[in-house]
Design an enzyme around this catalytic site. Structure first.
Site, PDB file in Angstrom:
ATOM      1  N   CYS A 143      -0.071   0.680  10.432  1.00  0.00           N
ATOM      2  CA  CYS A 143      -0.415  -0.401   9.505  1.00  0.00           C
ATOM      3  C   CYS A 143       0.829  -1.111   8.969  1.00  0.00           C
ATOM      4  O   CYS A 143       1.766  -0.472   8.464  1.00  0.00           O
ATOM      5  CB  CYS A 143      -1.249   0.139   8.350  1.00  0.00           C
ATOM      6  SG  CYS A 143      -1.831  -1.160   7.228  1.00  0.00           S
ATOM      7  N   CYS A 173       0.089   5.089   6.795  1.00  0.00           N
ATOM      8  CA  CYS A 173      -0.566   4.957   8.101  1.00  0.00           C
ATOM      9  C   CYS A 173       0.413   4.284   9.057  1.00  0.00           C
ATOM     10  O   CYS A 173       0.804   3.126   8.851  1.00  0.00           O
ATOM     11  CB  CYS A 173      -1.841   4.137   7.985  1.00  0.00           C
ATOM     12  SG  CYS A 173      -3.009   4.791   6.773  1.00  0.00           S
ATOM     13  N   CYS A 230       0.837  -1.202   0.000  1.00  0.00           N
ATOM     14  CA  CYS A 230       0.000   0.000   0.000  1.00  0.00           C
ATOM     15  C   CYS A 230       0.875   1.257   0.000  1.00  0.00           C
ATOM     16  O   CYS A 230       1.832   1.359   0.778  1.00  0.00           O
ATOM     17  CB  CYS A 230      -0.913   0.000   1.218  1.00  0.00           C
ATOM     18  SG  CYS A 230      -2.032   1.418   1.287  1.00  0.00           S
ATOM     19  N   CYS A 263     -19.341  -6.242   2.809  1.00  0.00           N
ATOM     20  CA  CYS A 263     -18.671  -4.970   3.074  1.00  0.00           C
ATOM     21  C   CYS A 263     -17.295  -5.008   2.421  1.00  0.00           C
ATOM     22  O   CYS A 263     -16.670  -6.072   2.335  1.00  0.00           O
ATOM     23  CB  CYS A 263     -18.533  -4.768   4.582  1.00  0.00           C
ATOM     24  SG  CYS A 263     -17.731  -3.219   5.074  1.00  0.00           S
TER      25      CYS A 263
END
Length: 457
Positions: A155, A152, A148, A228
């Site tokens: 993370c 963050c 990614c 979701c």
């Protein structure tokens, strides 16, 4: 929570009257639930509770934001002569008021109440809106792990410190593998299936991979499960495509308060999060948004996070409350941040339940560090969902068998998908054709009556 002796005495005194007042109601409610678990049998726990006065005044107070307009970050939402649309009465919930015009000071006052009193009030609110024995089981699968570009600091999937964490980027999972995982999740009792991709957003990877995710959404939705996804930032068109594919809810956490957010990431800002939530809401998809405690934030930042969520134009469908699981190699793991206590988590859950009474409050990451008794307090305070399965994305979680033992010990029952309404669903023609082109054959089916075997065939 380690408080001075005199404050502990206040907590006991503050909760004693509430305990006496509610004891008879809880005993009667327990007898009613023993006979059945239907929503029709749900008691109003607050019927015998005294009105709890607080500095913020009555929850019906004037002031706030309009139903369809988001206030600038940090702007006050109180004051006299508030705009229409900031409160509404829910007649089905014994006249409860659902507000989107909370002031930060009001939520802070609720958060700071003596813990016993706070839990009792949250339990009363919870009993007015939900069957308190029902807890939804959800399964979260990382369909695309690592690599990614976001930063963050909590993370492990960020490419910025992949060498330190040792996490290698993986390709997007194939449709059949995801579907088989969804089948197993359903067989184990999960009624919601969540899929996460370590992307900045679908625009980062291009339309082909996003189309594959749309196929996953449709095929899993055909099982009769709530679906979701969490894919990062969305455009208006991407949100609309997810809606057509059958997506029930979209997760996009605000993580913390607006003030503390720059310490969490430098690759995006708080408004980016709110903009995606707005696009999701406008597309008619349920909003799932919560945060993480234990990142070094102050209690006021936890209140700021809840204030952001409770003053959105509509409350999120669900609010996940995570406790930080510090993964070795991530910046937050190297800072030696003190983990929050279980009672701090209970306090956050209870406050979320009071200010967002109709939202699902989900115990998320960090639950594997809680005892049955600590989780029981969370459920009493208003939590009504857990994530089941051995892992949550890349962090450890409670084993399925252990959750089954806990449900039996606490007398919990699994909350059905879609509150048991079983809405029918037919896979859109475009998605059906795409699934078939991938070499899979799937018959159109209704979510209510489709079995896993029939769908697999």
């Amino acid at each position: 929570e380690r408080r001075p002796r005199e404050e502990s005495t206040k907590m006991i005194a503050g909760g004693r009257n509430g305990v006496r007042a509610v004891a008879g109601s809880i005993r009667a409610s327990a007898m009613r639930f023993r006979a059945g678990d239907t929503m029709a049998a749900r008691p109003a726990f607050s019927a015998a509770l005294p009105v709890v006065a607080h500095k913020g005044g009555a929850h019906k107070g004037a002031g706030g934001v309009s139903g369809g307009r988001r206030q600038p970050l940090g702007a006050a939402t109180g004051g006299a002569g508030g705009l229409a649309g900031s409160t509404r009465h829910n007649s089905a919930a014994n006249g409860s008021v659902v507000r989107t015009n909370w002031t930060r000071e009001e939520i802070q006052e609720i958060y700071d109440r003596p813990l016993m009193s706070l839990i009792l009030e949250a339990a009363a609110v919870h009993g007015r809106h939900f069957n308190p024995r029902e807890v939804q089981k959800s399964t979260l699968l990382s369909i695309k792990t690592g690599g990614c570009p976001e930063t963050c600091t909590y993370c492990s999937q960020s490419s910025s410190w992949s060498k330190e964490t040792g996490l290698k980027a993986e390709k997007l999972m194939d449709l059949d593998s995801v579907f088989q995982m969804a089948l197993r999740a359903k067989e184990s009792g999960s009624t919601r299936f969540c899929m996460g991709a370590a992307w900045r957003g679908p625009s980062q990877v291009g339309p082909k991979q996003f189309e594959r995710v749309l196929d996953m959404v449709s095929k899993v939705r055909g099982l009769g499960m709530e679906v979701c996804t969490t894919l990062g930032m969305l455009t208006k068109e991407q949100a609309e495509k997810l809606k057509v594919a059958g997506l029930s809810c979209y997760n996009h956490n605000v993580d913390t308060s607006p003030e503390y957010y720059p310490k969490v990431t430098s690759s995006r800002n708080y408004e980016d999060r709110l903009d995606t939530l707005e696009k999701v809401r406008d597309a008619g998809i349920g909003v799932c948004s919560g945060g993480i405690i234990g990142m070094g934030e102050a209690p006021e930042d936890r209140v700021g996070m809840l204030h952001t969520l409770a003053t959105l134009p509509a409350h999120p469908e669900s609010v996940p409350i995570n406790t930080l699981v510090a993964v070795e190699g991530t910046p937050m793991a190297t800072e030696g941040i003190q983990a929050p206590t279980a009672l701090e988590l209970v306090r956050c859950v209870a406050t979320a339940r009071i200010v967002m009474p109709e939202s699902m409050v989900r115990l998320s990451a960090g639950r594997n560090g809680l005892s049955y008794a600590e989780q029981c307090l969370c459920f009493l305070a208003g939590a009504n969902s857990i994530f089941a399965g051995d892992t949550l994305l890349t962090t450890p979680n409670v084993e399925v068998d252990d959750d089954a033992k806990m449900f039996e010990a606490l007398g919990l029952v699994i909350k059905p998908a879609f509150d048991g309404t079983n809405p029918s669903f037919e896979i859109p023609k475009e998605r059906q054709e795409s699934i078939e082109l991938a070499g899979l054959r799937l018959k159109p089916c209704g979510a209510a009556k489709a079995t896993a075997a029939a769908t697999a065939n």
